[in-house]
Design a protein around this motif. Structure first.
Motif, short mmCIF file in Angstrom:
data_model
loop_
_atom_site.label_atom_id
_atom_site.label_comp_id
_atom_site.label_asym_id
_atom_site.label_seq_id
_atom_site.Cartn_x
_atom_site.Cartn_y
_atom_site.Cartn_z
N GLN A 114 0.86 -1.18 0.00
CA GLN A 114 0.00 0.00 0.00
C GLN A 114 0.90 1.23 0.00
O GLN A 114 2.01 1.18 0.53
CB GLN A 114 -0.90 0.01 1.24
CG GLN A 114 -1.91 -1.12 1.27
CD GLN A 114 -2.66 -1.19 2.59
OE1 GLN A 114 -2.15 -1.71 3.55
NE2 GLN A 114 -3.87 -0.64 2.60
N PRO A 115 0.43 2.34 -0.55
CA PRO A 115 1.28 3.53 -0.64
C PRO A 115 1.83 4.03 0.70
O PRO A 115 2.94 4.54 0.76
CB PRO A 115 0.37 4.59 -1.27
CG PRO A 115 -0.70 3.82 -1.95
CD PRO A 115 -0.87 2.55 -1.19
N GLU A 116 1.09 3.83 1.79
CA GLU A 116 1.53 4.30 3.11
C GLU A 116 2.59 3.40 3.73
O GLU A 116 3.24 3.78 4.70
CB GLU A 116 0.34 4.40 4.08
CG GLU A 116 -0.78 5.30 3.62
CD GLU A 116 -1.81 4.57 2.73
OE1 GLU A 116 -2.80 5.23 2.37
OE2 GLU A 116 -1.64 3.38 2.41
N ILE A 117 2.75 2.21 3.19
CA ILE A 117 3.75 1.28 3.71
C ILE A 117 5.09 1.62 3.07
O ILE A 117 5.26 1.55 1.86
CB ILE A 117 3.35 -0.18 3.44
CG1 ILE A 117 2.06 -0.50 4.20
CG2 ILE A 117 4.48 -1.13 3.83
CD1 ILE A 117 1.50 -1.86 3.91
N LEU A 118 6.05 2.00 3.92
CA LEU A 118 7.35 2.48 3.47
C LEU A 118 8.47 1.47 3.67
O LEU A 118 9.52 1.59 3.07
CB LEU A 118 7.70 3.77 4.22
CG LEU A 118 6.64 4.88 4.18
CD1 LEU A 118 7.05 6.02 5.11
CD2 LEU A 118 6.42 5.36 2.76
N VAL A 119 8.24 0.48 4.55
CA VAL A 119 9.28 -0.48 4.94
C VAL A 119 8.68 -1.89 5.02
O VAL A 119 7.56 -2.06 5.50
CB VAL A 119 9.87 -0.13 6.33
CG1 VAL A 119 10.98 -1.10 6.72
CG2 VAL A 119 10.36 1.30 6.39
N GLU A 120 9.44 -2.86 4.56
CA GLU A 120 9.11 -4.27 4.77
C GLU A 120 10.41 -4.97 5.17
O GLU A 120 11.46 -4.70 4.59
CB GLU A 120 8.54 -4.89 3.49
CG GLU A 120 8.09 -6.32 3.68
CD GLU A 120 7.25 -6.85 2.52
OE1 GLU A 120 7.24 -8.07 2.33
OE2 GLU A 120 6.60 -6.04 1.83
N ILE A 121 10.33 -5.84 6.17
CA ILE A 121 11.54 -6.52 6.66
C ILE A 121 11.24 -8.01 6.84
O ILE A 121 10.22 -8.38 7.41
CB ILE A 121 12.00 -5.93 8.01
CG1 ILE A 121 12.24 -4.41 7.88
CG2 ILE A 121 13.28 -6.63 8.49
CD1 ILE A 121 12.51 -3.70 9.20
N GLU A 122 12.16 -8.84 6.36
CA GLU A 122 12.07 -10.27 6.60
C GLU A 122 13.33 -10.69 7.37
O GLU A 122 14.34 -9.99 7.35
CB GLU A 122 11.92 -11.07 5.31
CG GLU A 122 13.02 -10.86 4.31
CD GLU A 122 12.76 -11.58 2.99
OE1 GLU A 122 13.75 -11.87 2.30
OE2 GLU A 122 11.60 -11.86 2.65
N ALA A 123 13.25 -11.83 8.07
CA ALA A 123 14.35 -12.23 8.93
C ALA A 123 14.53 -13.74 8.96
O ALA A 123 13.58 -14.49 8.71
CB ALA A 123 14.11 -11.73 10.35
N VAL A 124 15.75 -14.15 9.30
CA VAL A 124 16.08 -15.55 9.54
C VAL A 124 16.79 -15.61 10.88
O VAL A 124 17.70 -14.81 11.14
CB VAL A 124 16.98 -16.13 8.44
CG1 VAL A 124 17.38 -17.57 8.75
CG2 VAL A 124 16.32 -16.04 7.07
N ALA A 125 16.38 -16.54 11.74
CA ALA A 125 17.03 -16.73 13.04
C ALA A 125 17.44 -18.19 13.18
O ALA A 125 16.78 -19.09 12.64
CB ALA A 125 16.07 -16.37 14.17
N VAL A 126 18.54 -18.41 13.90
CA VAL A 126 18.97 -19.76 14.25
C VAL A 126 18.91 -19.85 15.77
O VAL A 126 19.70 -19.22 16.46
CB VAL A 126 20.39 -20.07 13.70
CG1 VAL A 126 20.79 -21.49 14.08
CG2 VAL A 126 20.45 -19.86 12.20
N LEU A 127 17.94 -20.61 16.25
CA LEU A 127 17.66 -20.66 17.68
C LEU A 127 18.81 -21.21 18.49
O LEU A 127 19.49 -22.16 18.07
CB LEU A 127 16.40 -21.49 17.94
CG LEU A 127 15.14 -21.02 17.21
CD1 LEU A 127 13.99 -21.95 17.53
CD2 LEU A 127 14.81 -19.59 17.55
N GLY A 128 19.03 -20.58 19.65
CA GLY A 128 20.06 -21.04 20.55
C GLY A 128 21.46 -20.61 20.21
O GLY A 128 22.42 -21.07 20.82
N HIS A 129 21.59 -19.74 19.24
CA HIS A 129 22.91 -19.31 18.82
C HIS A 129 23.14 -17.82 19.03
O HIS A 129 24.02 -17.22 18.43
CB HIS A 129 23.15 -19.69 17.36
CG HIS A 129 23.19 -21.16 17.15
ND1 HIS A 129 24.30 -21.92 17.39
CD2 HIS A 129 22.21 -22.04 16.80
CE1 HIS A 129 24.02 -23.20 17.17
NE2 HIS A 129 22.76 -23.29 16.80
N GLY A 130 22.32 -17.19 19.90
CA GLY A 130 22.46 -15.77 20.18
C GLY A 130 23.72 -15.48 20.98
O GLY A 130 24.52 -16.37 21.26
#
Length: 134
Positions: A114-130
């Motif tokens: 939509q025109p008001e949406i300026l940002v989209e973000i996707e992510a990948v996480a590997v659990l237990g490795h923080g």
């Protein structure tokens, strides 16, 4: 190893038969491109900073529901309609990550859902490795 759909009461799910916001495969979590929308799927937040902050919060809710933390996020892809406002997205990102930041891609796009949406973000996480080193 089965694919597990992850949901959070804090993140509105898409209509059935469209996509999943979050899937877990083993200890890897994949978060779809999220945008800043309210419970009625109307655009929320005004500027890139506000939208990015809301999106990172939602990513955090999904990763937590999968059994991890934001420190487990290893990759993010950011889509931005106005590349000159990237500093605002980076400012929001610094509120959620420290040490060695996730690897990232930043791409300017001509438009999002939509025109008001300026940002989209996707992510990948590997659990237990923080616990990133500096």
């Amino acid at each position: 190893m089965k694919i597990q759909r992850i949901t959070s009461p804090e993140v509105t799910e898409p209509a059935p038969g469209t996509w999943s916001n979050c899937l877990k495969v083993g200890d890897t979590v994949y978060v779809a491109g999220l945008t800043a929308r309210d419970r009625n799927l109307k655009p929320a937040g005004g500027c890139e900073y506000d939208q990015a902050k809301l999106i990172f919060e939602r990513i955090g809710h999904l990763v937590t529901a999968a059994g991890g933390t934001m420190q487990d996020v290893v990759k993010i892809n950011i889509f931005l309609t106005r590349i000159e406002h990237r500093e605002e997205v980076w400012r929001a990102r610094r509120e959620f990550f420290e040490g060695a930041f996730p690897v990232a891609t930043l791409v300017e796009v001509s438009s999002l859902a939509q025109p008001e949406i300026l940002v989209e973000i996707e992510a990948v996480a590997v659990l237990g490795h923080g616990g990133r080193p500096a």
